[in-house]
Design an enzyme around this catalytic site. Structure first.
Site, mmCIF file in Angstrom:
data_model
loop_
_atom_site.group_PDB
_atom_site.id
_atom_site.type_symbol
_atom_site.label_atom_id
_atom_site.label_comp_id
_atom_site.label_asym_id
_atom_site.label_seq_id
_atom_site.Cartn_x
_atom_site.Cartn_y
_atom_site.Cartn_z
ATOM 1 N N GLY A 18 -14.793 2.468 1.757
ATOM 2 C CA GLY A 18 -16.084 3.936 0.661
ATOM 3 C C GLY A 18 -16.734 3.792 -0.440
ATOM 4 O O GLY A 18 -17.215 4.000 -1.274
ATOM 5 N N LYS A 49 -20.455 4.419 1.785
ATOM 6 C CA LYS A 49 -21.190 5.422 1.572
ATOM 7 C C LYS A 49 -22.733 5.403 1.151
ATOM 8 O O LYS A 49 -23.137 6.587 1.613
ATOM 9 C CB LYS A 49 -20.708 4.788 -0.325
ATOM 10 N N ASP A 125 -16.522 13.489 -3.038
ATOM 11 C CA ASP A 125 -16.500 12.867 -4.183
ATOM 12 C C ASP A 125 -17.945 12.304 -4.928
ATOM 13 O O ASP A 125 -18.848 12.503 -3.643
ATOM 14 C CB ASP A 125 -15.688 11.947 -4.636
ATOM 15 N N ASP A 126 -17.887 12.238 -6.466
ATOM 16 C CA ASP A 126 -19.611 11.512 -5.926
ATOM 17 C C ASP A 126 -20.752 12.749 -5.745
ATOM 18 O O ASP A 126 -21.430 12.188 -5.849
ATOM 19 C CB ASP A 126 -19.979 10.636 -6.334
ATOM 20 N N TYR A 170 -10.792 13.654 -8.750
ATOM 21 C CA TYR A 170 -10.111 12.569 -7.290
ATOM 22 C C TYR A 170 -8.777 12.465 -8.266
ATOM 23 O O TYR A 170 -8.446 11.387 -7.566
ATOM 24 C CB TYR A 170 -10.780 12.427 -6.683
ATOM 25 N N ASP A 236 -18.385 -2.547 -6.621
ATOM 26 C CA ASP A 236 -19.679 -2.174 -6.390
ATOM 27 C C ASP A 236 -20.364 -1.782 -7.949
ATOM 28 O O ASP A 236 -21.215 -1.726 -8.090
ATOM 29 C CB ASP A 236 -19.707 -0.725 -5.545
ATOM 30 N N ASN A 264 -10.022 0.577 -1.529
ATOM 31 C CA ASN A 264 -11.084 0.132 -1.179
ATOM 32 C C ASN A 264 -11.690 -0.745 -2.251
ATOM 33 O O ASN A 264 -12.184 -0.623 -3.119
ATOM 34 C CB ASN A 264 -11.654 1.419 -2.140
HETATM 35 C C1 GDL Z 1 -15.530 5.680 -6.730
HETATM 36 C C2 GDL Z 1 -16.102 6.295 -5.409
HETATM 37 C C3 GDL Z 1 -16.354 5.115 -4.440
HETATM 38 C C4 GDL Z 1 -16.692 3.925 -5.138
HETATM 39 C C5 GDL Z 1 -16.029 3.507 -6.196
HETATM 40 C C6 GDL Z 1 -15.716 2.458 -7.011
HETATM 41 C C7 GDL Z 1 -13.861 7.524 -4.626
HETATM 42 C C8 GDL Z 1 -13.298 8.499 -4.722
HETATM 43 N N1 GDL Z 1 -15.391 7.699 -4.918
HETATM 44 O O1 GDL Z 1 -15.839 7.133 -7.536
HETATM 45 O O2 GDL Z 1 -17.075 5.718 -2.983
HETATM 46 O O3 GDL Z 1 -16.208 2.413 -4.972
HETATM 47 O O4 GDL Z 1 -15.173 4.409 -7.468
HETATM 48 O O5 GDL Z 1 -17.108 2.553 -8.165
HETATM 49 O O6 GDL Z 1 -13.128 6.528 -5.647
#
Ligand code: GDL
Length: 673
Positions: A18, A49, A125-126, A170, A236, A264
């Site tokens: 994710g 993403k 999200d985002d 979230y 990321d 994630n």
């Molecule tokens: C986030 C993003 C995710 C990302 C992470 C870390 C969620 C639900 N969404 O907000 O895609 O990888 O932060 O940067 O976590």
């Protein structure tokens, strides 16, 4: 509505792809399913993403070639008994009220269903939270819009095995004013059909800890236990970091209170051995059994990871390079020397290069240097402590003491350990893992190298000009690029590091003020006054509130407690006019016209974490808004740098220029409600 395929008792455990950036390859995903199966995990959530058709071009159907790949992937998951959940993120540009949009969503998911997928997810999200005019007309809130479309798609699919919904809020930090009172979460909890599960990242996007209480709190609002989307190993957001520490700071008592945990992890596929292996160990540890030790889980993971480094039967591994050479040699025998006997150096010639094998200690060190987002591993911490000590115990005029030299030698040895680890890693047969690691280990080797040279300079062994104090250093002498430069220019936040400012572990309790708190509030007010301006000049309206001479408005008084007692307060007046008048300030002050309410916040210096003050402010602003107020201001003394900094960083409060005679040494900041 009960779903035939759904098994509520099954704990979803595994991985969510994710993150932002380059998605994993089909080959890597297939490898992931094998590993998950081997380690006892059961789920994979497909949500990359930056995959074109997952988010940006979510309406577009898959081409026959893509379809073929997805069919193969879904079947590989099935073969490994991994539940494949296909997620789609339409939130960037969907118009919720347009039936054609809903139809596009259904069409896309129907296509994936044809590929053999049985589990689905809608992610919000985002994304921007303001609705377009058409949606505003059709739905009473953003939550209503999302829930309506999610329920409709869920019912359309009919027999989804699992269906997950990721809310826009979230994590607790996104909820206003807080989790139990968030109207967004309340709507989601009440209106989302009971067969749909909800993703949650914990107190923050990247949660340091996730407590049982915090999960009980969100479960009550959502009316179902959440599935944790855990960003503990996600990298990321920072190109200099990867996370090789163990799954940690989530008590196993959470397991029976959750619907599942999906991690994630790092963007680089091969860097996730520890992340996934330790999560699997965590999932297997029942709270009633022997319990979970993060350290032990890490030890087990590193032992297994060693095997992967030395295995050569991988594409890109040493064997493959050799067989590639062989193939080439078959084609063009004239251009290779494979047919010749291996070179053996003669007497007096250079001996052949021999690669030292990687050790388990190397992997332990590697994990320590790239541990977790809020914590360095033990060796990394020790290196920072030693460097700090060496810096602070070196008197420039005198020769270094014996102790100083001893510790400098020890520090140098630790730096050498990093270099050796780098050398042995760069020789491992498994090149795929190495290439994923490479930038990071190169970066840490250079960082450590600079520190090492600096300590030598302090000890008088290096000329200062030699390496880093040079006026014209090489580019590796100044690191971090433009982004690093921006950061270094920022006050406080930019310079934050885990060594000097470890994250707060204190638990804060925010509750309404009661009359018994009066003495404590006055004490804090006095203490903060003597810290700042002893003369209590200028006299502020909020002084009356803090000293409890002026009572706060109803629902407008909070205190925060830590383990030692009350450590801060936030008080407000819905209408400050009367108080301003009694303070010989003109009651028709233009400030009061636009911003009739007043707020004051104070916390003791021992509370270095800004979040309790932020939470109190957001609760008070919401009360003031509910009382019908248009705006709120705060008065700060120039000397109160901490509160000035706090309100400036909130972002919503803006400086209000005032007549000097009126404001004297006070600063006014205000925000509309
Ligand atoms: C986030 C993003 C995710 C990302 C992470 C870390 C969620 C639900 N969404 O907000 O895609 O990888 O932060 O940067 O976590």
């Amino acid at each position: 509505m009960s779903t035939p395929g759904r098994d509520e008792t099954r704990f979803l455990s595994g991985v969510v792809e994710g993150f932002y950036g380059r998605p994993w390859t089909m080959e890597q995903r297939t490898e992931l399913f094998k590993r998950e199966h081997m380690w006892g995990l059961n789920t994979y959530l497909y949500a990359p993403k930056d995959d074109y058709k997952h988010r940006m071009y979510w309406r577009e159907l898959y081409s026959p070639e893509e379809a073929e790949q997805l069919v193969a992937l879904i079947s590989a998951a099935e073969q490994n008994q991994i539940e494949f959940i296909y997620a789609i993120s339409p939130g960037l540009d969907i118009t919720f009220s347009n039936p054609r949009e809903v139809a596009a969503l259904k069409r896309k998911l129907d296509q994936v269903k044809q590929f053999g997928c049985r589990s689905f997810s809608l992610l919000f999200d985002d994304i921007e939270t303001n609705m377009c005019p058409a949606d505003k007309e059709a739905f009473s809130s953003f939550a209503h819009a999302q829930v309506a479309i999610t329920n409709e798609v869920y019912q359309h699919l009919g027999d989804a095995k699992t269906f997950l919904f990721c809310p826009t809020d979230y994590c607790a930090a996104f909820c206003s004013p807080n989790v139990p009172q968030s109207s967004y979460l309340q709507t989601v909890g009440e209106k989302l059909l009971p067969g749909i599960d909800i993703l949650w990242t914990g107190p923050k996007v990247v949660s340091h800890k996730i407590s049982v209480e915090s999960i009980e709190e969100v479960t009550a609002v959502l009316k179902r236990p959440p599935v944790i989307w855990d960003n503990i190993h996600a990298n990321d957001y920072d190109p200099q970091r990867m996370f090789l520490g163990p799954y940690k700071d989530r008590p196993t008592e959470l397991i029976p209170k959750l619907r599942g945990v999906l991690t994630n992890p790092n963007c680089e596929f091969y860097l996730n051995f520890v992340a996934i292996h330790t999560l699997a160990t965590w999932c297997k540890s029942s709270p009633a059994g022997e319990g979970y030790s993060a350290q032990e889980a890490l030890r087990l993971a590193l032992l297994d990871w060693m095997q992967e480094f030395t295995s050569t039967d991988q594409p890109g591994g040493a064997c493959e390079s050799a067989s590639l050479k062989k193939e080439l040699s078959d084609e063009e025998p004239m251009q290779t020397d494979v047919s010749e006997s291996p070179y053996v150096p003669g007497p007096g010639e250079n001996p052949l290069y021999t690669a030292e094998p990687l050790t388990l200690d190397d992997l332990n060190l590697l994990s320590d240097l790239f541990y977790l987002p809020y914590e360095h591993g033990p060796t990394a911490r020790m290196m920072l402590e030693e460097l700090d000590w060496l810096k602070n115990h070196r008197q420039a005029a005198a020769a270094p003491t014996e102790e100083w030299c001893g510790r400098a030698g020890k520090f140098d040895g630790m730096c050498e350990g990093v270099v050796q680890m780098f050398n042995r890693l760069s020789n491992v047969p498994n090149r795929r893992v190495l290439y994923d690691l490479y930038n990071y280990i190169c970066d840490i080797k250079s960082g450590v190298g600079l520190a090492r040279a600096y300590v030598k300079t302090l000890g008088g062994q290096n000329q200062p000009s030699a390496q880093l104090l040079n006026d014209d250093p090489e580019p590796w002498g100044f690191r971090g690029g433009l982004s690093g430069e921006f950061q270094r220019m920022l006050p406080g936040h930019g310079n934050r590091d885990l060594f000097k400012h470890p994250p707060m572990t204190a638990v804060y309790c925010i509750r309404p003020y009661c009359t018994e708190d009066k003495v404590e509030v006055q004490k804090i007010f006095k203490e903060m006054q003597t810290e700042g301006d002893v003369r209590l000049q200028p006299k502020l309206i909020s002084d009356g509130l803090s000293s409890c001479e002026i009572p706060p408005s109803p629902q407008c008084a909070l205190v925060v407690e830590d383990d030692f007692g009350v450590c801060g307060y936030a008080l407000a007046l819905t209408d400050a006019k009367q108080a301003a008048g009694s303070d010989q300030r003109p009651g028709n002050d233009p400030l009061l016209k636009d911003y009739p309410s007043l707020v004051v916040v104070q916390v003791l210096p021992r509370v270095t974490d800004p979040s309790p003050a932020k939470r109190m402010i957001s609760q008070l602003l919401s009360s003031l808004r509910n009382s019908g107020s248009r705006g709120v201001f705060c008065e700060l003394r120039q000397s109160d740098r901490r509160m000035l900094d706090f309100f400036s960083k909130l972002g919503s409060f803006k400086h209000i220029p005032m007549d000097k005679s009126l404001s004297q040494d006070a600063v006014f900041m205000a925000t509309q409600l």
